[in-house]
Design a protein around this motif. Structure first.
Motif, mmCIF file in Angstrom:
data_model
loop_
_atom_site.group_PDB
_atom_site.id
_atom_site.type_symbol
_atom_site.label_atom_id
_atom_site.label_comp_id
_atom_site.label_asym_id
_atom_site.label_seq_id
_atom_site.Cartn_x
_atom_site.Cartn_y
_atom_site.Cartn_z
ATOM 1 N N LEU A 2 0.902 -1.129 -0.065
ATOM 2 C CA LEU A 2 -0.163 0.100 -0.068
ATOM 3 C C LEU A 2 0.740 1.298 -0.002
ATOM 4 O O LEU A 2 0.541 2.228 -0.841
ATOM 5 C CB LEU A 2 -0.829 -0.035 1.155
ATOM 6 C CG LEU A 2 -2.207 -1.134 1.076
ATOM 7 C CD1 LEU A 2 -2.861 -0.991 2.552
ATOM 8 C CD2 LEU A 2 -2.999 -0.944 0.124
ATOM 9 N N GLU A 3 1.946 1.171 0.683
ATOM 10 C CA GLU A 3 2.663 2.386 0.924
ATOM 11 C C GLU A 3 3.357 2.774 -0.445
ATOM 12 O O GLU A 3 3.411 4.200 -0.856
ATOM 13 C CB GLU A 3 3.932 2.106 1.707
ATOM 14 C CG GLU A 3 4.744 3.330 1.987
ATOM 15 C CD GLU A 3 6.033 3.153 2.918
ATOM 16 O OE1 GLU A 3 6.794 3.898 2.959
ATOM 17 O OE2 GLU A 3 6.115 2.150 3.453
ATOM 18 N N HIS A 4 3.913 1.815 -1.347
ATOM 19 C CA HIS A 4 4.133 2.366 -2.605
ATOM 20 C C HIS A 4 3.245 2.188 -3.941
ATOM 21 O O HIS A 4 3.884 2.153 -4.928
ATOM 22 C CB HIS A 4 5.591 1.465 -2.878
ATOM 23 C CG HIS A 4 6.683 1.658 -1.948
ATOM 24 N ND1 HIS A 4 6.797 0.756 -0.560
ATOM 25 C CD2 HIS A 4 7.551 2.934 -1.755
ATOM 26 C CE1 HIS A 4 7.848 1.300 -0.056
ATOM 27 N NE2 HIS A 4 8.070 2.616 -0.811
ATOM 28 N N GLN A 5 2.053 1.637 -3.420
ATOM 29 C CA GLN A 5 0.944 1.646 -4.357
ATOM 30 C C GLN A 5 1.361 0.543 -5.569
ATOM 31 O O GLN A 5 1.369 0.911 -6.553
ATOM 32 C CB GLN A 5 0.607 2.623 -5.258
ATOM 33 C CG GLN A 5 0.020 3.951 -4.247
ATOM 34 C CD GLN A 5 -0.590 5.099 -4.541
ATOM 35 O OE1 GLN A 5 0.261 5.386 -5.799
ATOM 36 N NE2 GLN A 5 -1.432 5.792 -3.993
ATOM 37 N N ILE A 6 1.958 -0.557 -5.041
ATOM 38 C CA ILE A 6 2.312 -1.803 -6.066
ATOM 39 C C ILE A 6 1.603 -3.101 -5.471
ATOM 40 O O ILE A 6 1.430 -3.323 -4.247
ATOM 41 C CB ILE A 6 3.848 -1.930 -5.919
ATOM 42 C CG1 ILE A 6 4.489 -0.697 -6.480
ATOM 43 C CG2 ILE A 6 4.283 -3.188 -6.530
ATOM 44 C CD1 ILE A 6 6.004 -0.783 -6.187
ATOM 45 N N ARG A 57 0.368 3.442 -9.219
ATOM 46 C CA ARG A 57 0.071 4.891 -9.256
ATOM 47 C C ARG A 57 -0.774 5.592 -10.017
ATOM 48 O O ARG A 57 -1.595 6.224 -9.816
ATOM 49 C CB ARG A 57 1.330 5.624 -9.033
ATOM 50 C CG ARG A 57 2.185 5.252 -7.779
ATOM 51 C CD ARG A 57 3.337 6.075 -7.369
ATOM 52 N NE ARG A 57 4.216 5.110 -8.422
ATOM 53 C CZ ARG A 57 5.650 5.474 -8.624
ATOM 54 N NH1 ARG A 57 6.123 6.386 -7.738
ATOM 55 N NH2 ARG A 57 6.349 5.024 -9.655
ATOM 56 N N ASN A 58 -0.525 5.202 -11.441
ATOM 57 C CA ASN A 58 -1.205 5.959 -12.466
ATOM 58 C C ASN A 58 -2.816 5.366 -12.471
ATOM 59 O O ASN A 58 -3.619 6.226 -12.641
ATOM 60 C CB ASN A 58 -0.640 5.509 -13.848
ATOM 61 C CG ASN A 58 -0.960 6.415 -14.719
ATOM 62 O OD1 ASN A 58 -1.618 7.567 -14.495
ATOM 63 N ND2 ASN A 58 -0.689 6.018 -16.128
ATOM 64 N N GLU A 104 -4.225 7.193 -9.492
ATOM 65 C CA GLU A 104 -4.620 8.605 -9.713
ATOM 66 C C GLU A 104 -5.869 8.794 -10.751
ATOM 67 O O GLU A 104 -6.570 10.061 -10.526
ATOM 68 C CB GLU A 104 -3.376 9.190 -10.418
ATOM 69 C CG GLU A 104 -3.360 10.624 -10.767
ATOM 70 C CD GLU A 104 -1.926 11.057 -11.605
ATOM 71 O OE1 GLU A 104 -2.286 11.978 -12.560
ATOM 72 O OE2 GLU A 104 -1.055 10.629 -11.121
ATOM 73 N N HIS A 105 -6.070 7.886 -11.639
ATOM 74 C CA HIS A 105 -7.174 7.990 -12.582
ATOM 75 C C HIS A 105 -8.282 7.242 -12.121
ATOM 76 O O HIS A 105 -9.154 7.071 -12.890
ATOM 77 C CB HIS A 105 -6.493 7.543 -13.967
ATOM 78 C CG HIS A 105 -5.687 8.569 -14.547
ATOM 79 N ND1 HIS A 105 -4.325 8.526 -14.580
ATOM 80 C CD2 HIS A 105 -5.819 9.856 -15.185
ATOM 81 C CE1 HIS A 105 -3.724 9.312 -14.739
ATOM 82 N NE2 HIS A 105 -4.673 10.116 -15.416
ATOM 83 N N ASP A 106 -8.612 6.722 -10.841
ATOM 84 C CA ASP A 106 -9.617 6.190 -10.356
ATOM 85 C C ASP A 106 -9.835 4.804 -11.182
ATOM 86 O O ASP A 106 -10.908 4.512 -11.559
ATOM 87 C CB ASP A 106 -10.783 6.927 -10.270
ATOM 88 C CG ASP A 106 -10.870 7.581 -9.013
ATOM 89 O OD1 ASP A 106 -10.442 7.200 -7.908
ATOM 90 O OD2 ASP A 106 -11.788 8.612 -8.927
ATOM 91 N N SER A 107 -8.853 4.244 -11.470
ATOM 92 C CA SER A 107 -8.939 3.039 -12.359
ATOM 93 C C SER A 107 -8.341 1.799 -11.845
ATOM 94 O O SER A 107 -8.019 0.995 -12.618
ATOM 95 C CB SER A 107 -7.979 3.090 -13.789
ATOM 96 O OG SER A 107 -8.532 4.246 -14.631
ATOM 97 N N VAL A 108 -8.927 1.703 -10.573
ATOM 98 C CA VAL A 108 -8.770 0.384 -9.906
ATOM 99 C C VAL A 108 -9.991 0.017 -9.484
ATOM 100 O O VAL A 108 -10.861 0.452 -8.917
ATOM 101 C CB VAL A 108 -7.871 0.438 -8.510
ATOM 102 C CG1 VAL A 108 -7.708 -0.807 -7.669
ATOM 103 C CG2 VAL A 108 -6.498 1.174 -8.719
ATOM 104 N N TYR A 117 -2.188 1.262 -16.361
ATOM 105 C CA TYR A 117 -3.141 2.244 -16.450
ATOM 106 C C TYR A 117 -4.416 1.964 -15.561
ATOM 107 O O TYR A 117 -5.085 2.734 -15.062
ATOM 108 C CB TYR A 117 -3.329 2.824 -17.787
ATOM 109 C CG TYR A 117 -4.252 3.965 -17.886
ATOM 110 C CD1 TYR A 117 -3.834 5.321 -17.536
ATOM 111 C CD2 TYR A 117 -5.604 3.681 -18.194
ATOM 112 C CE1 TYR A 117 -4.553 6.268 -17.410
ATOM 113 C CE2 TYR A 117 -6.619 4.674 -18.135
ATOM 114 C CZ TYR A 117 -6.072 6.011 -17.965
ATOM 115 O OH TYR A 117 -6.952 7.107 -17.768
ATOM 116 N N GLN A 118 -4.845 0.638 -15.792
ATOM 117 C CA GLN A 118 -6.057 0.257 -15.021
ATOM 118 C C GLN A 118 -5.795 -1.334 -14.832
ATOM 119 O O GLN A 118 -5.208 -1.989 -15.193
ATOM 120 C CB GLN A 118 -7.120 0.378 -16.188
ATOM 121 C CG GLN A 118 -8.568 -0.244 -15.464
ATOM 122 C CD GLN A 118 -9.603 0.074 -16.152
ATOM 123 O OE1 GLN A 118 -9.657 -0.565 -17.464
ATOM 124 N NE2 GLN A 118 -10.638 0.290 -15.926
#
Length: 125
Positions: free
Chosen positions: A37-41, A62-63, A66-70, A116-117
């Motif tokens: 979670l800390e590194h968003q990986i 991270r990308n 940032e784009h609400d694509s999770v 990206y997603q």
């Protein structure tokens, strides 16, 4: 509920815009091995012999964050629903579909890629 639909529509729109720009994204499947979670990986391993993720891969989200694509893919007998989620909602053992362009897919074979997603499916309980 309306916010989730809006987020799903934005994700589809974002992928459509990227496709129109000439950059194509391919969906690759795997299983979540762990989440940082800390590194968003998320760490992904293959779910079969044909998987891009034959070796464990660190997928930088991270990308996508940032784009609400999770996204969580919730499939029931009547429909498929996509809803935006946080990385904290991803569990070890979740099935994951990672959307990568050709450059990132090549990097994934070396153990690290930027997505990206991503779409998550929780295992049946």
């Amino acid at each position: 509920m309306g916010r989730r639909i809006f987020a799903a529509m934005l994700s589809v729109l974002a992928l459509a815009v990227l496709a129109a720009c000439g950059e194509s994204y391919t969906e690759y499947s795997g299983v979540v091995q762990s989440v940082d979670l800390e590194h968003q990986i998320i760490y992904v391993v293959g779910d079969g012999e044909e998987s891009l993720f034959q070796n464990p891969c660190a997928v930088d989200c991270r990308n996508a964050v940032e784009h609400d694509s999770v996204m969580l893919l919730d499939a029931d007998s009547a429909s498929l629903n996509l809803s935006s989620i946080d990385l904290a909602d991803i569990w070890e053992g979740d099935r994951v579909d990672v959307f990568l362009n050709d450059t990132q897919a090549h990097k994934a074979m070396e153990g690290y890629a930027e997505a990206y997603q991503i779409q998550i499916s929780h295992p049946d309980t």
